[in-house]
Design an enzyme around this catalytic site. Structure first.
Site, PDB file in Angstrom:
ATOM      1  N   ASP A  88       0.867  -1.180   0.000  1.00 45.66           N
ATOM      2  CA  ASP A  88       0.000   0.000   0.000  1.00 45.66           C
ATOM      3  C   ASP A  88       0.902   1.228   0.000  1.00 45.66           C
ATOM      4  O   ASP A  88       1.934   1.243   0.680  1.00 45.66           O
ATOM      5  CB  ASP A  88      -0.849   0.046   1.269  1.00 45.66           C
ATOM      6  CG  ASP A  88      -1.978  -0.967   1.284  1.00 45.66           C
ATOM      7  OD1 ASP A  88      -2.110  -1.746   0.316  1.00 45.66           O
ATOM      8  OD2 ASP A  88      -2.731  -0.987   2.270  1.00 45.66           O
ATOM      9  N   HIS A 145       4.980  -7.453   0.084  1.00 44.21           N
ATOM     10  CA  HIS A 145       4.645  -8.752  -0.486  1.00 44.21           C
ATOM     11  C   HIS A 145       5.290  -8.906  -1.865  1.00 44.21           C
ATOM     12  O   HIS A 145       5.727  -7.932  -2.479  1.00 44.21           O
ATOM     13  CB  HIS A 145       3.130  -8.909  -0.574  1.00 44.21           C
ATOM     14  CG  HIS A 145       2.455  -8.945   0.773  1.00 44.21           C
ATOM     15  ND1 HIS A 145       1.860 -10.080   1.283  1.00 44.21           N
ATOM     16  CD2 HIS A 145       2.297  -7.983   1.722  1.00 44.21           C
ATOM     17  CE1 HIS A 145       1.361  -9.815   2.481  1.00 44.21           C
ATOM     18  NE2 HIS A 145       1.616  -8.549   2.775  1.00 44.21           N
ATOM     19  N   SER A 249       8.644   3.313   5.060  1.00 43.90           N
ATOM     20  CA  SER A 249       9.615   3.898   4.163  1.00 43.90           C
ATOM     21  C   SER A 249       9.202   3.744   2.715  1.00 43.90           C
ATOM     22  O   SER A 249       8.056   3.993   2.367  1.00 43.90           O
ATOM     23  CB  SER A 249      11.003   3.313   4.400  1.00 43.90           C
ATOM     24  OG  SER A 249      11.963   4.039   3.684  1.00 43.90           O
TER      25      SER A 249
END
Length: 291
Positions: A88, A145, A249
């Site tokens: 995200d 992921h 980050s």
């Protein structure tokens, strides 16, 4: 002018000491105080706890547990694509690598060799290939992921600075993503090699991978490399968790020219993205809009 001053002030901050302090605080189990900090963070940044596997702020013993919270099952369905978005966040930049130069922001580029810690042979595989840089803001889900299935070949810890990685700093600090501390993960995939880089930043207490655990701290100031070929081979499926940030980050991904990467036409710099959405395909088969 205020943006420029904010960037310049980062050169003066004791970033290593501040990051170490925040890392310790984020790991502290302080009961009601921890819960209060979590609740204030949720309110300040608009965190959607309805997506969390455990939506109760009081259930997290430390701030780090909350920050790396798991999503509930089905919160991020995986699109049918050769590469899905691994996090995200918001798109910083993406596109073609010019020779070995990667676009950071107007007036700023950096080399693939610098990004991967000085390994010119590794970087050369991505000459004229493709890249994507995605920024994770404080409100985002902070696990990373796999954009596609891959076999881990190497991991490289590269010591460096701890500048913020927000958009203003990306515009103001030359070579930012090749200057900051980072963890370089090298994979073999069905479309050739792929590099996925976890970039550290101010107050990022640590970065971790699922196969190694916490990579930093300690911060020794020395480059480290791990080999995962042969009997230590590690295979990860598309969409499988590969790592996480403790206090957030940026990720940078590199692909070779031979992958024939074609990005989702709906992607735009600064546009929001979510884990599992279509990122790219090897052929022109991407539907209109983000899946």
């Amino acid at each position: 002018m205020s943006e420029r001053l904010a960037v310049l002030s980062q050169y003066l901050l004791p970033k290593q000491a501040l990051t170490a302090l925040m890392g310790r605080l984020a790991q502290a189990q302080a009961g009601g105080l921890t819960t209060s900090v979590i609740r204030r963070f949720i309110a300040r940044y608009g965190v959607d706890m309805g997506e969390a596997a455990n939506p109760d702020p009081a259930a997290y013993a430390t701030f780090n547990e909350f920050f790396t919270r798991e999503l509930k099952v089905g919160a991020r369905p995986l699109a049918q694509a050769d590469w899905i978005c691994p996090v995200d966040g918001a798109i910083s930049q993406f596109g073609l690598i010019e020779g070995e130069q990667i676009f950071q922001a107007k007036g700023h580029q950096y080399s693939a060799t610098a990004l991967v810690g000085g390994d010119a042979a590794l970087a050369r595989q991505f000459d004229n290939g493709s890249f994507a840089t995605i920024y994770l803001s404080p409100k985002d889900y902070h696990r990373i992921h796999m954009p596609c299935a891959g076999q881990l070949k190497r991991m490289i810890y590269v010591p460096g600075e701890l500048f913020s990685v927000n958009p203003a700093t990306a515009r103001g600090v030359p070579g930012l993503f090749a200057r900051n501390e980072r963890v370089v993960c090298v994979f073999d995939t069905a479309h050739g090699p792929m590099v996925l880089v976890l970039v550290g930043a101010t107050i990022v207490g640590s970065m971790a991978t699922v196969w190694h655990g916490v990579v930093n701290p300690p911060r020794t100031g020395h480059l480290k490399s791990w080999d995962y070929t042969g009997e230590q081979a590690i295979h990860l499926a598309q969409g499988e968790e590969m790592g996480r940030f403790l206090l957030g980050s940026t990720v940078v991904l590199l692909w070779p020219q031979s992958a024939g990467l074609q990005f989702n036409p709906a992607w735009q710099p600064a546009g929001p993205v979510r884990l599992g959405q279509v990122m790219a395909d090897a052929q022109a088969k991407i539907p209109s809009g983000i899946a």
